[in-house]
Design an enzyme around this catalytic site. Structure first.
Site, PDB file in Angstrom:
ATOM      1  N   HIS A 157       6.629  37.631  74.822  1.00 35.65           N
ATOM      2  CA  HIS A 157       7.129  38.652  75.747  1.00 35.65           C
ATOM      3  C   HIS A 157       7.925  39.734  75.019  1.00 35.65           C
ATOM      4  O   HIS A 157       8.220  40.772  75.586  1.00 35.65           O
ATOM      5  CB  HIS A 157       7.944  38.022  76.878  1.00 35.65           C
ATOM      6  N   ASP A 213       4.445  31.460  75.139  1.00 39.46           N
ATOM      7  CA  ASP A 213       5.343  32.590  74.864  1.00 39.46           C
ATOM      8  C   ASP A 213       5.676  32.691  73.381  1.00 39.46           C
ATOM      9  O   ASP A 213       6.826  32.872  72.993  1.00 39.46           O
ATOM     10  CB  ASP A 213       6.626  32.478  75.690  1.00 39.46           C
ATOM     11  N   SER A 239      15.769  36.739  72.331  1.00 41.94           N
ATOM     12  CA  SER A 239      14.378  36.295  72.469  1.00 41.94           C
ATOM     13  C   SER A 239      13.680  36.204  71.127  1.00 41.94           C
ATOM     14  O   SER A 239      13.661  37.165  70.355  1.00 41.94           O
ATOM     15  CB  SER A 239      13.589  37.272  73.350  1.00 41.94           C
TER      16      SER A 239
END
Length: 503
Positions: free
Chosen positions: A135, A165, A239
């Protein structure tokens, strides 16, 4: 009374570039990174300084530019003025406290402007292979990574896997880059110390510490949820960053948080290295991930289902539907089977079956332990190649004519008329009784049935009309036990055990 909603920010660790990142060269990078020694303690407090010095040079800032319209939510940019104001106030306080000049906020990107975001990554090979979240980089038009020593390198995305992911990037450098190695997440214990390194809110290399709070967390973000939970502070911009054990090995990739505010409240989630490493290896070799498939729709066993099926226990994966022209159909699997093992390994939950089959190379054969109608049996299936799921047609039934009165289960049934089939876009192969309405507070509503569902089976018997369904439901009511029903909804089927309403 106002309720405070807790938000799962499954993608919320990417932070916007609407606030300029205060990034400084904090570390000098050695050619390679060795395992860090066990951290000493100082005055009873664990010292992470040696560990941070060892691993931080291999953690990079990942800045991405996306095509116009590629992102429009708060994972990439500030969603409203209140969030922008909060960031401005934070940057102001930061500047006043640490002597950094306050820089003006950049305006939000307009619809025709390219969106920008920043996340984190880490180098796993001195040749420049970098792991991050899908993402973060999945929609990138341009990717630039910034090393801990301030160097900026252009990166390209070699491959990505949306279901886990994960994404793999590649940069070119005229000298070997610092790197870290994966550890064994299967040996991670609840309570052990961990350290996260990342780029929260675009501020640059930041180290946070904590413990492993839990293992095997399912936060309903995808079919392979098996997260490590930690209380180490993880925020937007973390992230794709690594979660280290005390030996300096990567045991997780930080990817999600639970938060009512968008900031850390001590509930961070990391993809375990045991799941990530095989995916990364495939991306490095093939640029994509190949997964096995059986061609079945499955659902978890419950106490009600077990009772209605006379099945002992709640372990296993219930086959709700077998797809046509699938390996499962060729192997002889049937709707209503319970898969209890794969090649001798127990299937306790549907997640176990999903992971086992997905990890099987397409074309390989597996032996499935199956429970069917009170008997145990074994079938052999040749695993196929998993494809992306197609779209689902939304069914509507509000205009269906009711032809049966509400039953003790709380449903009204109607025939699948020509008009209903046309409205719901059903072909002639779909048979059953249309659920025209569901009473509020009824057993049917409690089990999730909705108007527009199609009742296809009651007990062990298939039904093709409201009359047949009513007869079978009345028979089941006389037993006083939950009845197993098979329901079709939007191209998928599932089993539900419903008890009759108390008299």
């Amino acid at each position: 009374m106002t309720k405070t909603k807790t938000i799962l920010s499954a993608l919320a660790l990417t932070t916007a570039l609407t606030a300029p990142a205060l990034i400084a060269p904090l570390f000098s990078a050695p050619a390679a990174i060795a395992a860090a020694p066990t951290a000493p303690t100082v005055s009873g407090v664990q010292d992470f300084s040696d560990l941070a010095a060892k691993v931080s040079p291999a953690v990079v800032n990942v800045a991405v530019t996306m095509k116009a319209g590629a992102a429009g939510d708060d994972e990439v940019q500030m969603s409203d003025r209140s969030q922008q104001k909060q960031m401005e106030e934070f940057m102001q306080r930061f500047g006043e406290r640490f002597g950094q000049p306050m820089r003006p906020m950049k305006p939000q990107p307009k619809a025709n402007q390219k969106a920008e975001a920043v996340g984190t990554g880490f180098i796993i090979d001195p040749a420049g292979w970098i792991v991050t979240n899908h993402h973060v980089a999945g929609k990138a038009d341009k990717i630039v990574v910034t090393m801990a020593d301030g160097r900026k390198l252009n990166a390209k995305m070699v491959g990505g896997d949306e279901k886990t992911d994960l994404a793999l990037l590649k940069v070119e450098s005229d000298k070997a880059l610092p790197f870290v190695e994966f550890g064994d997440a299967t040996k991670v214990r609840v309570g052990q110390a961990v350290m996260a390194v990342g780029n929260p809110f675009g501020l640059g290399g930041t180290v946070t510490t904590g413990i492993v709070s839990a293992r095997g967390r399912d936060i309903h973000s995808g079919p392979f949820d098996d997260y490590i939970q930690t209380d180490a502070a993880i925020n937007r911009g973390n992230s794709g960053g690594p979660l280290f054990d005390m030996e300096g090995k990567v045991i997780g990739i930080n990817t999600a948080i639970f938060s009512p505010t968008g900031g850390s409240v001590g509930l961070g989630f990391a993809i375990p290295s045991s799941l990530a490493q095989p995916v990364v290896n495939q991306l490095k070799t093939n640029g994509k991930v190949e997964r096995g498939m059986l061609g079945v729709q499955i659902q978890p066993m419950t106490g009600e289902l077990s009772q209605s099926m006379a099945y002992n226990g709640e372990k296993g994966a219930l086959v709700a539907q077998v797809q046509p022209d699938s390996p499962a159909l060729a192997a002889g699997l049937k709707s209503g089977d319970v898969i209890v093992s794969v090649d001798g390994k127990n299937v306790d939950t549907i997640k176990d079956l999903t992971r086992m089959i997905s990890a099987t190379k397409p074309g390989a054969s597996v032996k499935l332990g199956v429970w069917r109608d009170g008997k145990d049996m074994t079938v052999t299936a040749k695993v196929g190649d998993q494809k992306d799921e197609g779209g689902i047609v939304k069914a509507k039934a509000e205009k269906a004519d009711k032809t049966a009165e509400p039953l003790s289960y709380g449903v009204s049934l109607a025939p699948l008329s020509k008009e209903a089939r046309e409205e719901m876009k059903l072909d002639d192969s779909v048979k059953g009784a249309l659920i025209a309405s569901v009473e509020a507070g009824s057993p049917a509503e409690e089990m999730g049935l909705k108007a527009g569902d199609i009742l296809q089976q009651v007990g062990r018997e298939a039904v093709d009309s409201p009359k047949a369904a009513v007869e079978k439901l009345k028979e089941a009511k006389d037993t006083g036990k939950p009845v197993l029903v098979k329901v079709y909804r939007e191209g998928m089927t599932r089993f539900v055990a419903i008890s009759p309403r108390a008299a």
